[in-house]
Design a protein around this motif. Structure first.
Motif, PDB file in Angstrom:
ATOM      1  N   GLU A 352      32.143  36.927  50.985  1.00  0.00           N
ATOM      2  CA  GLU A 352      31.840  37.160  49.570  1.00  0.00           C
ATOM      3  C   GLU A 352      32.865  38.111  48.961  1.00  0.00           C
ATOM      4  OE1 GLU A 352      29.715  35.821  47.546  1.00  0.00           O
ATOM      5  OE2 GLU A 352      28.896  34.485  49.088  1.00  0.00           O
ATOM      6  N   THR A 353      33.256  39.129  49.714  1.00  0.00           N
ATOM      7  CA  THR A 353      34.277  40.053  49.219  1.00  0.00           C
ATOM      8  C   THR A 353      35.592  39.324  48.963  1.00  0.00           C
ATOM      9  OG1 THR A 353      33.259  41.875  50.440  1.00  0.00           O
ATOM     10  CG2 THR A 353      35.538  42.159  49.730  1.00  0.00           C
ATOM     11  N   THR A 356      35.394  36.571  46.058  1.00  0.00           N
ATOM     12  CA  THR A 356      35.338  37.211  44.740  1.00  0.00           C
ATOM     13  C   THR A 356      36.727  37.681  44.309  1.00  0.00           C
ATOM     14  OG1 THR A 356      33.061  37.939  45.150  1.00  0.00           O
ATOM     15  CG2 THR A 356      34.286  39.054  43.403  1.00  0.00           C
ATOM     16  N   LYS A 357      37.440  38.287  45.233  1.00  0.00           N
ATOM     17  CA  LYS A 357      38.784  38.778  44.914  1.00  0.00           C
ATOM     18  C   LYS A 357      39.741  37.617  44.669  1.00  0.00           C
ATOM     19  CE  LYS A 357      42.061  41.834  44.515  1.00  0.00           C
ATOM     20  NZ  LYS A 357      42.111  42.766  43.364  1.00  0.00           N
ATOM     21  N   THR A 359      39.092  34.514  43.644  1.00  0.00           N
ATOM     22  CA  THR A 359      38.821  33.858  42.362  1.00  0.00           C
ATOM     23  C   THR A 359      39.281  34.720  41.193  1.00  0.00           C
ATOM     24  OG1 THR A 359      36.559  34.761  42.474  1.00  0.00           O
ATOM     25  CG2 THR A 359      36.894  32.516  43.267  1.00  0.00           C
ATOM     26  N   SER A 360      39.102  36.032  41.323  1.00  0.00           N
ATOM     27  CA  SER A 360      39.543  36.927  40.251  1.00  0.00           C
ATOM     28  C   SER A 360      41.058  36.888  40.106  1.00  0.00           C
ATOM     29  CB  SER A 360      39.074  38.353  40.559  1.00  0.00           C
ATOM     30  OG  SER A 360      39.590  39.257  39.615  1.00  0.00           O
ATOM     31  N   PRO A 398      33.338  28.319  44.702  1.00  0.00           N
ATOM     32  CA  PRO A 398      33.830  29.175  43.609  1.00  0.00           C
ATOM     33  C   PRO A 398      35.337  29.059  43.400  1.00  0.00           C
ATOM     34  CG  PRO A 398      32.288  30.381  44.988  1.00  0.00           C
ATOM     35  CD  PRO A 398      32.570  29.091  45.690  1.00  0.00           C
TER      36      PRO A 398
END
Length: 789
Positions: A352-353, A356-357, A359-360, A398
């Protein structure tokens, strides 16, 4: 207790009764403790003592009476007892003698027994010493083995040896000094082993991080190879389906068994991890080691997720994603093989970490990009990253959603690039028919886009109905379709044909069609160029079905779905409309030129004395211009468009002639001027018939003609030259001969018509009766028209 109290009261009141009760209790063997306790508690022990004395006295009396009763028997018993006493003395004497003899004999045996016992004691001590020595030797051997294991780096056997010493031998070592030394060194050796294992694990952390990029690149390369094999297989399958659909071949089914190349198997060493985990488990530090592993790997991940600003993302994205892919491939292998080191929750948290990074970073970098090819390049690599991680069980949805969310921007950039390319192509287009001299040129420019017959090869040189910009634009459209499919492939959605179709329609309408409209409305474009543009648009409108078919094939959609009714592109209708716009622009240019050539109010002498037999001078210019336009249109436009251009031009000529009579600058005209216009009309009508037959319109449009487009001017001239113009007011004659003329127009023109010039000698001129009659009829027509209006 409650039952004894009333009895004691009875004893106090009657001493004999109490003595009897006490005697009965003693005789029965009952416990006297409650009676004694009660006596002391009430403070009257004397009474109890007195009662006991009385009981004793009574017992003594009973004993005396019993002895008196058995006296004789008692005497006999005493005598017998005395005889037994004598025998006992004799026996004692014999025993003393036997004992003396026994002591004399056993003294020597006792000495030997003591010697034997001492020997047994010595033997026991020696045996115990031997056993202790053997135990110490075994312990020392185990210690030697443990040291050897440690020196050779075999830590697990060393720990097992230490555990054996500690649990089985250490408590049995009789030598306290040796016990203390071994007991003191066991924790030190364990600590040494732990440090060595942790050191090896730390070296592995450094080494595996440097290898992660290579691991990721190799895995992504395998995914790319697998994708290429899938695409080749789909292409073969598509080709077989098309051949089967067209009946060109038989379907042959075969099973392809893919051989796994051992070189492609991802190999990396996890032995230090397994050893460290096993050793730490044996030391009871598994949880601590698991936390240590998780913390250090998380720090590595956070460092890997940091973007470097020194290098553009386009150049660094492959190494960035390859490092992360390698990291998670290692984590997946650790999770599956190192039981208990990583938990599912830890793995999910780390992923998840990372996701998230990623995709950002991806969304931010996409928002900054201004080149479609750069977006496509990164997108292709990201989909390979997603495919690689997906094979290892990670949820990459994602990541694919970011790509899907950027598809509008990608297509906008792609459309802008195509717009610039189309603009450049049209700017350099000469709008002349493309001349093809070789077969490969025909295949490249015509057959490749189904812009002409493909079943037979035309004679060369081949003059295409379009200019050089059309195949160039077709190549741009084909490239756009491929780029669009490439971006949408392997994304979040598998069925993206409708999306490709939408953007293809947008390209054809907003880019291609808009560019043609801009060219059509350009002030530098003339009639021949507009004709070629109209032809180009018409060709592209027919090519829309080919573009749609290509999009469907690229998306893997069956051809039969594209061939269904109502499945065509809306751009066909838009291009069809633009073709009409081009035709209208051609008509506008043509009529504008005719306006310049036919300024009749200036080029015709409206009060001429002699009739020009060969027509006015402007007619030749008009003929030359229209002939050039018609012949050019014949080569470029369809017969329907050609007829539309010719009919509009002749209708406009007719309108100009009528407008000349109505012009404010023409105050009056005479019969000679009308007869001159009549000669002009005859020339134009003859030219119209010639064009109608020479261009082949007569073979297609058998019921029409170009001469009929001059009908308004012809009816007006016929009316002005008529011997009885007043017949115009006759409905039957007007419907037959003057149906296109308006009353007001005729009235205005008739007011300007003067059969002879106004002069003082006008009435003295010689006129024949026919002219007088026509003049009289014209005057009648004027009056009736005034009355009518």
């Amino acid at each position: 207790m409650s039952q004894t109290k009333p009895k004691r009261r009875a004893v106090i009141e009657n001493g004999d009764g109490e003595d009897l009760v006490l005697a009965t209790i003693i005789g029965n063997g009952d416990d006297l403790a409650p009676i004694v306790r009660h006596a002391f508690e009430t403070g009257k022990p004397e009474a109890l003592l007195h009662q006991l004395k009385n009981v004793v006295k009574k017992k003594e009396v009973e004993i005396e009476e019993l002895c008196k009763l058995h006296y004789e028997e008692f005497i006999l018993a005493v005598d017998e007892l005395r005889g037994v006493l004598v025998d006992a003395e004799d026996l004692k004497s014999e025993l003393s003698t036997d004992n003396f003899h026994l002591q004399t004999v056993g003294s020597s045996l006792l000495l030997k027994l003591e010697e034997l016992l001492e020997s047994y004691s010595i033997k026991k001590n020696v045996t115990e010493a031997i056993q202790m020595s053997r135990l110490c030797v075994q312990v020392l051997d185990l210690c030697l083995k443990c040291n050897q294991h440690v020196s050779e780096g075999r830590f697990y056997p060393a720990l097992k040896t230490l555990d054996l010493i500690e649990k089985k031998y250490l408590h049995a070592v009789p030598v306290r000094t040796l016990n203390r030394v071994i007991g003191r060194h066991i924790p030190a050796i364990k600590m040494h082993i732990e440090k060595k294992v942790v050191s090896e694990f730390n070296d592995w952390l450094v080494r595996i991080r440097s290898m992660s990029r290579e691991i990721g690149q190799m895995a992504i390369g395998q995914a790319a190879s697998a994708r290429q094999r899938d695409e080749e297989m789909r292409a073969q399958q598509k080709k077989a389906e098309e051949e089967n659909h067209l009946g060109l071949g038989d379907c042959v089914y075969s099973l392809d068994v893919e051989e796994v190349d051992e070189k492609l198997v991802l190999k990396f060493d996890l032995t230090p991890v397994y050893r460290a985990l096993h050793i730490q488990t044996c030391l009871g530090l598994k949880d601590q080691f698991s936390d240590y592993y998780h913390k250090n790997r998380l720090l590595q991940l956070k460092s890997d997720l940091q973007m470097s600003s020194a290098q553009p993302f386009l150049e660094s994205h492959q190494t960035f994603f390859a490092q992360i892919v390698g990291y998670f491939i290692v984590e997946d292998r650790v999770l599956r093989t190192a039981a208990g080191l990583l938990s599912e929750n830890h793995a999910e948290t780390i992923w998840e970490t990372a996701i998230t990074k990623m995709t950002s970073v991806l969304a931010e970098q996409f928002s900054r990009m201004e080149t479609a090819s750069h977006l496509l390049l990164i997108k292709d690599y990201v989909t390979l990253v997603g495919s690689t991680l997906g094979r290892h069980g990670y949820q990459v949805a994602p990541l694919l959603e970011v790509l899907d969310n950027s598809r509008d921007k990608y297509h906008e950039l792609l459309l802008e690039e195509c717009r610039q390319q189309v603009t450049d192509i049209l700017a350099h287009d000469t709008y002349e028919k493309l001349v093809i001299k070789k077969q490969y040129e025909y295949d490249m420019n015509v057959s490749a886009f189904q812009l002409g017959p493909s079943d037979r090869m035309p004679a060369f040189p081949y003059y295409a109905p379009f200019s050089s910009s059309v195949p160039d634009i077709c190549r741009i459209v084909r490239s756009f379709i491929n780029d669009s499919v490439s971006y949408l492939s392997y994304g979040a959605h598998t069925n993206f044909y409708d999306v490709v179709k939408k953007y293809l329609d947008k390209l054809l309408i907003e880019v291609v069609n808009a560019a043609f409209l801009k060219s059509i409305n350009s002030p530098t474009v003339g009639a021949p160029q507009v004709m070629q543009i109209a032809s180009n648009v018409n060709v592209l409108e027919r090519a829309c079905d080919f573009f749609l078919l290509q999009a469907a094939q690229s998306c893997g959609v069956p051809v039969r779905l594209v061939e269904r009714p109502h499945s065509s592109l809306p751009a066909k209708t838009v291009l069809n409309t633009s073709r009409d716009v081009a035709h209208n622009a051609l008509l506008r240019l043509t009529t504008t030129k005719l306006d310049q050539l036919m300024v009749l109010s200036e080029k015709i002498n409206w009060t001429i004395d002699d009739v020009p037999q060969n027509g006015n001078d402007y007619v030749k210019e008009v003929e030359e211009y229209l002939e050039n336009v018609m012949l050019t249109a014949q080569q470029i436009l369809s017969l329907d468009a050609l007829y539309k251009v010719g009919s509009a031009a002749f209708e406009h000529i007719s309108s100009l002639i009528v407008s000349a009579f109505l012009s404010d600058s023409v105050k009056r005209f005479n019969l000679n001027a009308v007869m001159g216009v009549d000669n002009d009309l005859k020339i134009l009508e003859s030219f119209a018939d010639e064009m109608y037959h020479s261009t082949g319109l007569n073979e297609t449009l058998r019921e029409g003609s170009l001469r009929g487009c001059l009908i308004v001017a012809r009816q007006l001239v016929n009316l002005l030259l008529s011997s009885q113009p007043e017949n115009f007011m006759n409905p039957v004659i007007r419907q037959k001969n003057y149906s296109y003329l308006d009353h007001k127009v005729v009235a205005t023109i008739c007011d300007k018509f003067k059969d002879s010039p106004d002069s003082i000698f006008g009435g003295l001129s010689n006129r024949n009766a026919k002219q007088n009659a026509r003049k009289k009829s014209m005057d009648t027509l004027r009056r009736r028209l005034r009355d009518f209006s």
